[in-house]
Design an enzyme around this catalytic site. Structure first.
Site, PDB file in Angstrom:
ATOM      1  N   ARG A  91      21.291  45.614 -13.292  1.00 47.33           N
ATOM      2  CA  ARG A  91      23.379  45.338 -12.804  1.00 47.33           C
ATOM      3  C   ARG A  91      23.295  44.704 -14.745  1.00 47.33           C
ATOM      4  NH1 ARG A  91      26.941  42.458 -10.050  1.00 47.33           N
ATOM      5  NH2 ARG A  91      26.547  44.814  -8.401  1.00 47.33           N
ATOM      6  N   HIS A 126      28.320  52.929  -9.795  1.00 46.76           N
ATOM      7  CA  HIS A 126      27.776  51.588  -9.231  1.00 46.76           C
ATOM      8  C   HIS A 126      27.959  52.567  -8.415  1.00 46.76           C
ATOM      9  CE1 HIS A 126      27.233  48.439  -7.117  1.00 46.76           C
ATOM     10  NE2 HIS A 126      27.856  48.125  -6.501  1.00 46.76           N
ATOM     11  N   GLN A 152      26.489  51.274  -4.539  1.00 43.05           N
ATOM     12  CA  GLN A 152      27.786  51.264  -3.689  1.00 43.05           C
ATOM     13  C   GLN A 152      28.369  52.818  -3.253  1.00 43.05           C
ATOM     14  OE1 GLN A 152      28.805  48.413  -2.332  1.00 43.05           O
ATOM     15  NE2 GLN A 152      29.729  49.726  -1.041  1.00 43.05           N
ATOM     16  N   ASP A 165      39.140  49.481  -5.027  1.00 39.81           N
ATOM     17  CA  ASP A 165      38.161  48.497  -5.114  1.00 39.81           C
ATOM     18  C   ASP A 165      39.339  47.287  -6.493  1.00 39.81           C
ATOM     19  OD1 ASP A 165      35.989  47.005  -6.178  1.00 39.81           O
ATOM     20  OD2 ASP A 165      35.682  48.546  -8.299  1.00 39.81           O
ATOM     21  N   CYS A 195      34.540  47.994  -1.598  1.00 40.16           N
ATOM     22  CA  CYS A 195      33.034  47.475  -2.062  1.00 40.16           C
ATOM     23  C   CYS A 195      32.267  46.235  -1.699  1.00 40.16           C
ATOM     24  CB  CYS A 195      32.800  48.333  -3.114  1.00 40.16           C
ATOM     25  SG  CYS A 195      33.504  47.760  -4.648  1.00 40.16           S
ATOM     26  N   ARG A 225      24.627  49.085   1.960  1.00 37.95           N
ATOM     27  CA  ARG A 225      23.782  48.495   0.721  1.00 37.95           C
ATOM     28  C   ARG A 225      22.552  48.910   0.979  1.00 37.95           C
ATOM     29  NH1 ARG A 225      27.094  46.869  -3.587  1.00 37.95           N
ATOM     30  NH2 ARG A 225      24.786  47.123  -4.851  1.00 37.95           N
TER      31      ARG A 225
END
Ligand code: CP
Ligand code: NVA
Length: 311
Positions: free
Chosen positions: A108, A135, A138, A230, A270, A298
């Site tokens: 990340r 991402h 996700q 988001d 998410c 996830r």
């Protein structure tokens, strides 16, 4: 299917529609099996995975650590500034050292170019655990969740409202791979990346997905069976928060906006959510919200992804 063995997953564009179908089936089977029988499946026994987090994380960090352990592997958690890529050490030196110890690198970070540089030097697979632009882990979990709730992806209408950020970019590619239609509703100047839209539209030529970007949040959610949002200010954009709240308020997912979606529409986020900003409590806490299943998925999605890239 051997299609992803040894491959990096940096954007989700590394998948093909067939690989996504295989992946979704694998997740469904492994999820049922692990719930029914517990952890007897240990394909990562004897293998180590470096999980490097240069931005904060709850879900990604924990789900990777738990997932790698459940697959019989050893997670090496490198968390925060100073854990890797620090003290002036070059990306090349860091990667060349790391891969003497580990069989996969999960990272990340901020710039997508950092991930690309890591992948360039790495002979082990590199998985993007979130960058400023994409991402993929996700979105894989989101597709698993939508399929569980709606029993199909192809031809389904989904909407994403809010910032055209890393989630929007990756959802476009994921929707295109799945043959799902996606309308992004966002303010001017906050559209998804042109290259993400272009990549998604190229895939959509084969899968038949209809992808569009509109201004009006009500138009975005019209006929949507899935509504996704988001945060309005992603990690690294904290100083723009106040200004963004003003601009993005019309894109808040509240009961009024959900009422404009298709009957039976579900809500995804998410997480972490900023309740009262991009989503209201009445939506995220309602029975149409799938956010905790989405977070659980996830774990299941990343377990399947790790087994596919690590062989
Ligand atoms: N959704 C997600 O990636 O959560 P974290 O930032 O907590 O990992
Ligand atoms: N767009 C958000 C996602 C967090 C999981 C961010 O990048 O901060």
């Amino acid at each position: 299917m051997e299609g992803l063995r040894g491959h990096d997953i940096l954007t989700l564009g590394e998948f093909t529609p067939d690989l996504l179908t295989f992946f979704l089936e694998r997740v469904a089977i492994q999820k049922r099996a692990s719930i029914a029988t517990g952890a007897n499946y240990r394909p990562l026994a004897g293998k180590s995975v470096a999980v490097i987090m240069l931005k904060p994380s709850l879900r990604t960090r924990v789900s990777f650590e738990v997932g790698i352990c459940r697959l019989g592997g050893t997670p090496i958690m490198l968390i925060g500034e100073g854990s890797a890529f620090s003290r002036g050490e070059t990306v090349q030196d860091t990667v060349k050292v790391l891969e003497r110890y580990v069989d996969c690198i999960v990272l990340r970070t901020f710039a997508q170019s950092h991930l690309e540089e890591v992948a360039l030097h790495a002979t082990v697979p590199v998985i993007n655990a979130l960058s400023d632009d994409y991402h993929p882990c996700q979105v894989l979990a989101d597709l698993v969740t939508i399929r569980e709730r709606k029993h199909r992806l192809t031809g389904l209408n989904a909407a994403y409202v809010g910032d055209g950020n890393n989630m929007a970019n990756t959802l476009l590619i994921g929707a295109a791979l799945a043959g799902m239609n996606l309308t992004v509703g966002c303010p001017e100047g906050h559209e998804p990346l042109p290259e993400a839209l272009e990549r998604a539209r190229h895939i959509a030529e084969y899968t038949g997905s209809v992808l569009s970007v509109v201004r009006d949040p009500a138009a975005a959610v019209a006929d949507a069976e899935v509504v996704i949002t988001d945060t309005w200010a992603s990690m690294g954009q904290e100083e723009e928060h106040a200004e963004r709240v003003k601009l993005f308020t019309p894109y808040r997912v509240d009961a009024d906006l959900m009422a404009k979606a298709a009957p039976g529409a579900i809500f995804l986020h998410c997480l972490p959510a900023h309740r009262g900003e991009e989503v209201t409590d009445e939506v995220i806490d309602s029975k149409i919200s799938a956010v905790y299943d989405e977070a659980e998925n996830r774990l299941h999605a990343q377990k399947a992804l790790l087994t596919m890239v690590m062989g």
